[in-house]
Write an enzyme that holds these catalytic residues in place. Structure first.
Site, mmCIF file in Angstrom:
data_model
loop_
_atom_site.group_PDB
_atom_site.id
_atom_site.type_symbol
_atom_site.label_atom_id
_atom_site.label_comp_id
_atom_site.label_asym_id
_atom_site.label_seq_id
_atom_site.Cartn_x
_atom_site.Cartn_y
_atom_site.Cartn_z
ATOM 1 N N GLY A 86 89.443 119.830 -38.941
ATOM 2 C CA GLY A 86 89.460 119.053 -40.383
ATOM 3 C C GLY A 86 87.913 118.585 -40.326
ATOM 4 C CG LEU A 87 84.593 118.751 -37.894
ATOM 5 C CD1 LEU A 87 83.707 119.169 -37.018
ATOM 6 C CD2 LEU A 87 84.275 117.122 -38.082
ATOM 7 N N GLY A 88 85.921 120.484 -42.259
ATOM 8 C CA GLY A 88 85.608 120.970 -43.766
ATOM 9 C C GLY A 88 85.237 122.472 -43.791
ATOM 10 C CB SER A 89 86.183 125.640 -41.842
ATOM 11 O OG SER A 89 87.285 125.543 -42.124
ATOM 12 C CB SER A 90 88.030 125.206 -46.824
ATOM 13 O OG SER A 90 89.355 125.570 -46.015
ATOM 14 C CB ALA B 29 81.313 124.761 -44.791
ATOM 15 C CG ASP C 122 85.790 118.562 -49.113
ATOM 16 O OD1 ASP C 122 85.314 118.398 -50.278
ATOM 17 O OD2 ASP C 122 86.763 119.160 -48.617
#
Ligand code: PMV
Length: 317
Positions: free
Chosen positions: A103-107, A109, A150
């Site tokens: 849930g650290l925002g890979s999409s 990024a 994000d």
């Protein structure tokens, strides 16, 4: 060939309320996604993404497998080509420093890196807001909802005071923040939680709007305390924010276990980060309690994620 990278994110204050036109505070985190892009002589879009065991696959074939990440990348490319009236075959390769599960925002990024990479490859001048707008559009096209916080963290980096759709994006100063990140091991289902809050608000508009108003007050106070690097006050505000998130019904046993453990080990404050239901919690501590808080999170069943916060936004490698 060009290569661009963008950081992940952590919501510090104001999740959920941000969807309803209240501000939030988001921080960029060290773990980055990078994307290399090269033109091809044909019209094919060929993707290599080792984190999903994808090697030299045609993107339109992959789309049928319903891999979300592929939809994000493909939609980013389509949106860029459409906006600037371009067409080309491409070789795209992604590299990820973190799992898409935490849930650290890979999409976001990945989308931001793709747009930045394409602007460099095709020599199109895009400022940060142009990259934000096209990336946010891409997230909405694929996902249908989201405030874009994000995307802002991936584009601008730093710590940001943010309003939905980028109506306000302001940098908050500190170069560091003594934060501990604890991952619950459970993947949060953001769309389901956002819809759940929407339904609650339909049923009890006054109660839920009051919660959002309280969160808004906390966000503006937290903005000042973070600027002043007053971590004790920042922690107290985190606890207040967490209380309101509990009232919204988005916390979970696993998050609460890690929050309780952190506070018991001397953290100034702790709360869930993001939609809730899983993913990560954050705790703010003084230097002396840092190791104790990390150990307490581990003992309570969490996974400590060590990452520098904040970091630079999207950049060419
Ligand atoms: O679950 P995450 O980390 O994507 O955070 C979601 C935060 C929300 O405010 C609930 C949604 C949003 O897009 O702002």
């Amino acid at each position: 060939m060009v290569k661009a990278s963008a950081p992940g994110k952590l919501m510090l204050f104001g999740e959920h309320a941000v969807i309803y036109d209240r501000p939030c505070i988001v921080a960029s985190v060290e773990h980055r996604i990078s994307v290399s892009i090269e033109k091809r002589n044909d019209n094919n879009l060929i993707l290599t993404a080792p984190e999903f065991n994808i090697e030299n696959k045609n993107i339109s074939d992959l789309e049928k497998t319903h891999l979300k990440k592929v939809s994000f990348i493909l939609t980013a490319i389509r949106n860029f080509f459409q906006k600037y009236d371009l067409k080309s075959g491409l070789d795209i390769e992604t590299q990820s420093e973190f799992s898409d599960k935490i849930g650290l925002g890979s999409s976001s990024a990945a989308v931001v890196s793709v747009i930045k990479g394409l602007s460099e490859l095709f020599k199109i001048k895009m400022n940060e807001k142009d990259i934000f707008d096209l990336s946010y559009q891409t997230i909405l096209d694929v996902q249908g909802l989201g405030s874009g916080f994000d995307v802002a963290a991936a584009v601008y980096g730093g710590i940001l005071f943010f309003k939905t759709a980028g109506k306000a994006i302001k940098t908050i100063n500190p170069q560091n923040i003594p934060l501990v990140i604890g991952y619950t091991g459970i993947k949060a289902d953001t769309p389901t939680l956002v819809k759940m809050v929407r339904e609650k608000r339909k049923k009890e508009p006054n109660e839920i709007n009051n919660i959002f108003n309280e969160i808004e007050k906390i966000v503006s106070l937290a903005r000042v305390e973070i600027e002043n690097q007053n971590w004790k006050k920042t922690g107290e505000l985190m606890n207040l924010n967490q209380n309101l998130l509990r009232k919204l019904g988005v916390s979970s046993k696993e998050l609460e276990d890690l929050i309780k453990a952190s506070l018991g080990a001397g953290a100034y404050g702790a709360k869930l980060s993001g939609a809730g239901g899983g993913d990560c919690m954050i705790a703010i501590t003084n230097k002396n309690s840092l190791e104790n808080v990390k150990n307490a999170i581990k003992k309570a069943g969490g996974i400590v994620i060590n990452a520098k916060i904040p970091v630079k936004g999207v950049k060419l490698e």
